[in-house]
Design an enzyme around this catalytic site. Structure first.
Site, PDB file in Angstrom:
ATOM      1  N   GLY A 153       0.825  -1.201   0.000  1.00  0.00           N
ATOM      2  CA  GLY A 153       0.000   0.000   0.000  1.00  0.00           C
ATOM      3  C   GLY A 153       0.858   1.249   0.000  1.00  0.00           C
ATOM      4  O   GLY A 153       1.956   1.273   0.557  1.00  0.00           O
ATOM      5  N   LYS A 159       5.825 -11.782   1.659  1.00  0.00           N
ATOM      6  CA  LYS A 159       4.756 -11.046   2.348  1.00  0.00           C
ATOM      7  C   LYS A 159       4.246 -11.929   3.471  1.00  0.00           C
ATOM      8  O   LYS A 159       3.897 -13.088   3.252  1.00  0.00           O
ATOM      9  CB  LYS A 159       3.616 -10.716   1.373  1.00  0.00           C
ATOM     10  CG  LYS A 159       2.528  -9.817   1.973  1.00  0.00           C
ATOM     11  CD  LYS A 159       3.060  -8.431   2.266  1.00  0.00           C
ATOM     12  CE  LYS A 159       2.002  -7.514   2.879  1.00  0.00           C
ATOM     13  NZ  LYS A 159       1.060  -6.981   1.880  1.00  0.00           N
ATOM     14  N   SER A 171       7.444  -7.524   3.153  1.00  0.00           N
ATOM     15  CA  SER A 171       6.331  -6.681   3.572  1.00  0.00           C
ATOM     16  C   SER A 171       5.494  -7.447   4.579  1.00  0.00           C
ATOM     17  O   SER A 171       5.561  -8.678   4.654  1.00  0.00           O
ATOM     18  CB  SER A 171       5.463  -6.290   2.369  1.00  0.00           C
ATOM     19  OG  SER A 171       6.212  -5.595   1.399  1.00  0.00           O
ATOM     20  N   ALA A 172       4.680  -6.721   5.333  1.00  0.00           N
ATOM     21  CA  ALA A 172       3.814  -7.349   6.321  1.00  0.00           C
ATOM     22  C   ALA A 172       2.433  -6.715   6.252  1.00  0.00           C
ATOM     23  O   ALA A 172       2.301  -5.505   6.071  1.00  0.00           O
ATOM     24  CB  ALA A 172       4.397  -7.191   7.723  1.00  0.00           C
TER      25      ALA A 172
END
Length: 372
Positions: free
Chosen positions: A83, A161, A231-232
């Site tokens: 995002g 991710k 990413s998380a």
């Protein structure tokens, strides 16, 4: 193995029209789609719901075409979203297809290969710990084998991710008497990203396991991978690993290369990454790519980071002291503009937060380029 790379624009997180058009035209076979990597226009934080919204939108498009439920599409295809499209960054998705049919590779050449693996569910108390590191390392090794890559040096980008901690996840763990690394959802991101990056480093031999510990995660930043991009998000409970490299058994029309960004304005590293995949495209110091070289760039993946000293090339900046705008958003906007000025395309995957992804203040960048 033949990997296809298709970039599609998105007018909103639920806009799947460009992929739908490629499918109708016969350019993309939905049965061969294995992953989507993209940018949505959310805030990139723990409460960024545009990522889940985009995933659901693509699942609803593909489910009837594949004869599956939307949930089954989610198990079959890896969806990786970042995002935050600050500055010139443009919302988009890169759709990756894989054809396993046998075809003779180009003699003496290595082409783009992709391996995908998923860990088991990572429990809330395991996020940001050595348990997560080891689970990711196992998945990376599976993806490496699946991609047909024997040498770690042929790996140029590993996108992972995984989950971060949500209030509900923290409460559930505490109800079982299991403490978590933090109770702060946004504060869990460095631990989650750091653990997954160290899992990549461990699997590829970039760090030794004896150097790792729970206490090192998000703290010992001298331990890192040069090809991990992690990413998380709160929409995941397991870690999804997408490993990109070049394999002599692949027949793709693309190659991938990488470089290390020494700061957020390192245009030379952008050209270095592209040249790593296609030596004829340009070299660091040239400052530009010609139109032909730009047209062959299929995708750029990069991480953005603020300088830990608050200075870039000797000049002070306010990324780390700005109370209004998080430093990740500053960094994404700055780096996105630099990369777009080189490639001529602002549809770039630029993600924030580089814990254990290159050295402090540095960041990885990878480029997929069409082979002439």
């Amino acid at each position: 193995m033949k990997i296809g790379v298709h970039k599609v624009a998105m007018a909103a997180p639920n806009d799947v029209s460009e992929l739908a058009a490629l499918i109708v035209a016969g350019t993309v076979d939905p049965a061969r789609i294995v992953a989507l990597i993209g940018k949505t226009e959310g805030n990139g934080g723990a409460n960024d719901f545009t990522r889940g919204y985009a995933t659901l939108s693509y699942q609803l498009l593909l489910a009837p075409l594949l004869g599956l439920s939307p949930e089954e599409v989610g198990h079959r295809i890896a969806f990786v979203w970042s995002g935050g499209t600050e500055g010139v960054l443009s919302p988009h998705a890169t759709v990756l297809t894989r054809d396993e049919s046998i075809a003779p590779p180009v003699a003496g050449d290595k082409r783009l290969a992709l391996g995908i693996a998923t860990t088991r569910t990572i429990l809330p108390e395991e996020v940001g710990t050595m348990v997560q590191v080891r689970e990711v390392a196992r998945a990376v090794r599976v993806a490496l084998d699946q991609a047909g890559i024997a040498e770690p040096a042929d790996v140029h980008y590993v996108q992972v991710k995984g989950p971060l901690l949500t209030p509900a996840a923290v409460a559930e763990a505490e109800a079982r008497g299991r403490p978590t690394v933090t109770r702060d959802p946004n504060g869990s991101k460095p631990y989650a990203r750091g653990a997954t990056a160290l899992g990549v480093a461990l699997a590829l031999g970039e760090v030794a396991e004896e150097a790792l510990s729970d206490a090192a995660i998000a703290r010992r930043l001298d331990l890192f991978s040069k090809v991990a991009s992690t990413s998380a998000g709160g929409e995941l409970t397991a870690c999804e690993v997408l490993l990109f490299g070049n394999s002599p058994s692949a027949t793709s029309d693309f190659r991938i290369g990488h470089a290390v960004l020494r700061d957020a304005i390192d245009a030379d590293a952008v050209i270095e990454a592209i040249g790593s995949a296609d030596p004829e495209s340009g070299s660091p110091g040239s400052g530009r790519l010609d139109a032909a070289a730009r047209s062959r760039i299929a995708a750029i993946f990069a991480k953005a980071e603020a300088s830990p000293t608050g200075r870039i090339r000797g000049r002070r900046n306010t990324m780390l002291s700005d109370a209004d705008i998080h430093y990740e958003r500053h960094a994404r906007a700055a780096l996105g503009a630099v990369i777009a000025s080189v490639t001529g395309d602002p549809a770039l995957f630029v993600s924030g937060g580089t814990e254990h992804q290159c050295g402090p203040g540095e960041a990885p960048i990878a480029a997929i380029v069409q082979v002439r």
